[in-house]
Structures are given as structure tokens and as C-alpha cells.
Motif scaffolding. Structure first.
Motif, mmCIF file in Angstrom:
data_model
loop_
_atom_site.group_PDB
_atom_site.id
_atom_site.type_symbol
_atom_site.label_atom_id
_atom_site.label_comp_id
_atom_site.label_asym_id
_atom_site.label_seq_id
_atom_site.Cartn_x
_atom_site.Cartn_y
_atom_site.Cartn_z
ATOM 1 N N ILE A 43 0.839 -1.198 0.000
ATOM 2 C CA ILE A 43 0.000 0.000 0.000
ATOM 3 C C ILE A 43 0.875 1.249 0.000
ATOM 4 O O ILE A 43 0.609 2.206 -0.731
ATOM 5 N N ALA A 44 1.922 1.232 0.806
ATOM 6 C CA ALA A 44 2.846 2.376 0.847
ATOM 7 C C ALA A 44 3.523 2.562 -0.500
ATOM 8 O O ALA A 44 3.682 3.701 -0.970
ATOM 9 N N LEU A 45 3.905 1.470 -1.150
ATOM 10 C CA LEU A 45 4.538 1.552 -2.467
ATOM 11 C C LEU A 45 3.586 2.163 -3.495
ATOM 12 O O LEU A 45 3.994 3.000 -4.307
ATOM 13 N N ILE A 46 2.320 1.790 -3.425
ATOM 14 C CA ILE A 46 1.340 2.341 -4.362
ATOM 15 C C ILE A 46 1.126 3.830 -4.101
ATOM 16 O O ILE A 46 1.079 4.633 -5.037
ATOM 17 N N ILE A 47 1.028 4.219 -2.839
ATOM 18 C CA ILE A 47 0.825 5.632 -2.506
ATOM 19 C C ILE A 47 2.036 6.466 -2.916
ATOM 20 O O ILE A 47 1.906 7.512 -3.567
ATOM 21 N N ILE A 48 3.222 6.003 -2.553
ATOM 22 C CA ILE A 48 4.444 6.727 -2.928
ATOM 23 C C ILE A 48 4.616 6.720 -4.441
ATOM 24 O O ILE A 48 5.007 7.722 -5.041
ATOM 25 N N GLY A 49 4.313 5.594 -5.068
ATOM 26 C CA GLY A 49 4.400 5.505 -6.521
ATOM 27 C C GLY A 49 3.438 6.455 -7.214
ATOM 28 O O GLY A 49 3.769 7.068 -8.227
ATOM 29 N N ALA A 50 2.229 6.581 -6.653
ATOM 30 C CA ALA A 50 1.262 7.509 -7.234
ATOM 31 C C ALA A 50 1.771 8.941 -7.146
ATOM 32 O O ALA A 50 1.691 9.703 -8.118
ATOM 33 N N ALA A 51 2.319 9.306 -5.997
ATOM 34 C CA ALA A 51 2.857 10.660 -5.830
ATOM 35 C C ALA A 51 4.048 10.887 -6.754
ATOM 36 O O ALA A 51 4.152 11.922 -7.414
ATOM 37 N N ALA A 52 4.965 9.919 -6.805
ATOM 38 C CA ALA A 52 6.144 10.048 -7.669
ATOM 39 C C ALA A 52 5.735 10.077 -9.134
ATOM 40 O O ALA A 52 6.274 10.862 -9.922
ATOM 41 N N GLY A 53 4.800 9.240 -9.508
ATOM 42 C CA GLY A 53 4.319 9.228 -10.882
ATOM 43 C C GLY A 53 3.637 10.534 -11.250
ATOM 44 O O GLY A 53 3.813 11.054 -12.351
ATOM 45 N N PHE A 54 2.843 11.077 -10.318
ATOM 46 C CA PHE A 54 2.196 12.361 -10.573
ATOM 47 C C PHE A 54 3.239 13.451 -10.810
ATOM 48 O O PHE A 54 3.151 14.209 -11.771
ATOM 49 N N LEU A 55 4.227 13.526 -9.923
ATOM 50 C CA LEU A 55 5.271 14.535 -10.088
ATOM 51 C C LEU A 55 6.061 14.333 -11.379
ATOM 52 O O LEU A 55 6.346 15.289 -12.102
ATOM 53 N N ALA A 56 6.422 13.081 -11.661
ATOM 54 C CA ALA A 56 7.221 12.800 -12.860
ATOM 55 C C ALA A 56 6.456 13.128 -14.141
ATOM 56 O O ALA A 56 7.006 13.734 -15.060
ATOM 57 N N THR A 57 5.169 12.741 -14.193
ATOM 58 C CA THR A 57 4.403 13.024 -15.410
ATOM 59 C C THR A 57 4.165 14.520 -15.589
ATOM 60 O O THR A 57 4.122 15.007 -16.715
ATOM 61 N N ARG A 58 4.018 15.239 -14.488
ATOM 62 C CA ARG A 58 3.837 16.695 -14.603
ATOM 63 C C ARG A 58 5.142 17.376 -15.008
ATOM 64 O O ARG A 58 5.141 18.308 -15.810
ATOM 65 N N MET A 59 6.257 16.916 -14.466
ATOM 66 C CA MET A 59 7.546 17.508 -14.817
ATOM 67 C C MET A 59 7.901 17.234 -16.285
ATOM 68 O O MET A 59 8.528 18.068 -16.937
ATOM 69 N N MET A 60 7.510 16.064 -16.778
ATOM 70 C CA MET A 60 7.792 15.703 -18.173
ATOM 71 C C MET A 60 6.663 16.145 -19.113
ATOM 72 O O MET A 60 6.714 15.874 -20.303
ATOM 73 N N LYS A 61 5.636 16.783 -18.554
ATOM 74 C CA LYS A 61 4.485 17.285 -19.323
ATOM 75 C C LYS A 61 3.807 16.164 -20.114
ATOM 76 O O LYS A 61 3.546 16.288 -21.316
ATOM 77 N N LEU A 62 3.537 15.052 -19.412
ATOM 78 C CA LEU A 62 2.815 13.931 -20.008
ATOM 79 C C LEU A 62 1.366 13.974 -19.554
ATOM 80 O O LEU A 62 1.082 14.264 -18.395
ATOM 81 N N GLU A 63 0.457 13.679 -20.462
ATOM 82 C CA GLU A 63 -0.961 13.566 -20.125
ATOM 83 C C GLU A 63 -1.292 12.086 -20.056
ATOM 84 O O GLU A 63 -1.413 11.415 -21.081
ATOM 85 N N THR A 64 -1.386 11.537 -18.840
ATOM 86 C CA THR A 64 -1.653 10.112 -18.667
ATOM 87 C C THR A 64 -2.847 9.939 -17.734
ATOM 88 O O THR A 64 -3.182 10.832 -16.954
ATOM 89 N N ASP A 65 -3.464 8.755 -17.810
ATOM 90 C CA ASP A 65 -4.557 8.471 -16.885
ATOM 91 C C ASP A 65 -3.985 8.051 -15.529
ATOM 92 O O ASP A 65 -2.767 7.929 -15.367
ATOM 93 N N VAL A 66 -4.843 7.841 -14.562
ATOM 94 C CA VAL A 66 -4.417 7.563 -13.193
ATOM 95 C C VAL A 66 -3.626 6.256 -13.109
ATOM 96 O O VAL A 66 -2.574 6.197 -12.461
ATOM 97 N N LEU A 67 -4.108 5.208 -13.768
ATOM 98 C CA LEU A 67 -3.436 3.905 -13.700
ATOM 99 C C LEU A 67 -2.031 3.976 -14.300
ATOM 100 O O LEU A 67 -1.071 3.442 -13.719
#
Length: 78
Positions: free
Chosen positions: A4-28
Motif C-alpha cells: 500500500i505504501a509503495l502504491i501511494i508513494i508511486g502515485a505521488a512520484a508518478g504524478f510529479l514525474a508526469t507533470r515535470m515531463m508534461k505527459l498527459e496520462t490516466d491515473v493507472l
């Protein structure tokens, strides 16, 4: 709990990474990018810390040997 912690941290890291790289991706996709990125980054960081630890041990051994050689030369070998 670690999953659960990996998913939560992964979601936060993925959100930051996709925003920094200007990617438009879905939640999954964002969570998947974060989780797999965390795994890759974690393994790479552990590898680098291990190598750095070995090198630090080697440098410490050389410095210790230099101090002992100095003590030997200064006080013992006369």
C-alpha cells in the motif's frame, strides 16, 4: 502494508514525474510509472550505495595504513 505504501508513494512520484515531463496520462498509467520508477530507482540507488560503501571502506583502509606507516616510521623504526 508495504504494498500500500509503495502504491501511494508511486502515485505521488508518478504524478510529479508526469507533470515535470508534461505527459498527459490516466491515473493507472501515472501510478504504474511511479511504482516501476520507484523500483528501478531503488535498485539503482542501493547498487550505488553499495559501491560507494566499498570504496569508502577502501579509502578508510588506505588512510589507516598511512597513519600506521607514519607511526611506524616516526616512533618505532629508528
Amino acid at each position: 502494508m508495504p504494498i500500500i505504501a509503495l502504491i501511494i508513494i508511486g502515485a505521488a512520484a508518478g504524478f510529479l514525474a508526469t507533470r515535470m515531463m508534461k505527459l498527459e496520462t490516466d491515473v493507472l498509467t501515472t501510478v504504474a510509472i511511479g511504482v516501476f520508477g520507484a523500483l528501478i530507482g531503488g535498485f539503482a540507488l542501493r547498487f550505488l550505495i553499495t559501491i560507494t560503501g566499498w570504496m569508502a571502506g577502501f579509502v578508510g583502509a588506505v588512510l589507516g595504513a598511512l597513519v600506521l606507516a607514519w607511526v611506524w616510521k616516526t616512533y618505532i623504526a629508528k
